[in-house]
Design a protein around this motif. Structure first.
Motif: not given
Length: 218
Positions: A167, A186-187, A183, A151-153, A181, A191, A208
């Motif tokens: 995602n 890029d994330e 961040i 998963h990207r996020l 997790d 988002a 986030l």
């Protein structure tokens, strides 16, 4: 003599013109009749933002993600644009244009990564992916490494993106297992975009932002 010559040229010109018109017509027909759009749509539908309780029924899964990738690859093998097939399928499944674009881009990125890993050099891989199973990398330095869904996020911060196609990404299993997790820029860019598309919920965006604030405090 000259009149016959010019008459012949006119006939040849007309025939050539007709040929190109015919080619353009069948090229459009070929594109419009892309069978992969219809085949992909039922698989993509449970992954859409508005799918609601369909996701809870287990229809959207890592297995369906692998099947979508395999079909997108097969569309390309059949002479169609994988990205266009996925985009058309997402729209047919009910996705808004912006979400369909995000889905098509994400699937295309994953397909490019699969090709980089030389997944389709081993004919067992597309067969396994068609059944919803993970492919095995063939590329040098990655031989025999299973490729799984990451998963990207992170889902700990954005659980609603568990099966959202934008995602999901194909990654080596060891990379998925080592994911954190954290961040980064890029994330956060993703988002913000997904918040606008309503893929990301405001409360997840708040988590986030809080995570970024915590990381900066160290």
């Amino acid at each position: 003599m000259s009149s016959r010559f010019f008459g012949t040229l006119l006939i040849i010109g007309a025939l050539v013109g007709c040929y190109f018109v015919y080619q353009d017509y069948w090229a459009k027909e070929f594109k419009d009749r892309n069978p992969w759009t219809t085949r992909l749509a039922p698989l993509i539908k449970p992954h859409l933002r508005h799918a609601g309780d369909v996701r809870d029924a287990g229809m959207a899964s890592d297995a369906s993600f692998m099947m979508i990738l395999q079909m997108a690859w097969q569309a390309g093998e059949d002479g169609y644009s994988p990205q266009a097939a996925v985009r058309g399928a997402a729209i047919q499944a009910g996705a808004p244009i912006a979400e369909a674009d995000a889905i098509a881009d994400a699937v295309n990125d994953n397909l490019l990564f699969a090709k980089k890993m030389e997944v389709f050099a081993d004919l067992k891989n597309p067969v396994n992916m068609e059944r919803g199973e993970s492919p095995i990398a063939v590329a040098k330095d990655w031989v025999d490494e299973p490729l799984v869904v990451g998963h990207r996020l992170p889902l700990s911060l954005a659980p609603e993106l568990a099966h959202a196609l934008p995602n999901l990404r194909l990654v080596p299993r060891f990379a998925r297992d080592m994911a954190t997790d954290q961040i980064g820029k890029d994330e956060m860019a993703l988002a913000k975009r997904w918040l606008q598309l309503k893929l990301l919920k405001p409360e997840s965006m708040a988590r986030l932002l809080e995570k970024v604030k915590e990381e900066r405090s160290f």
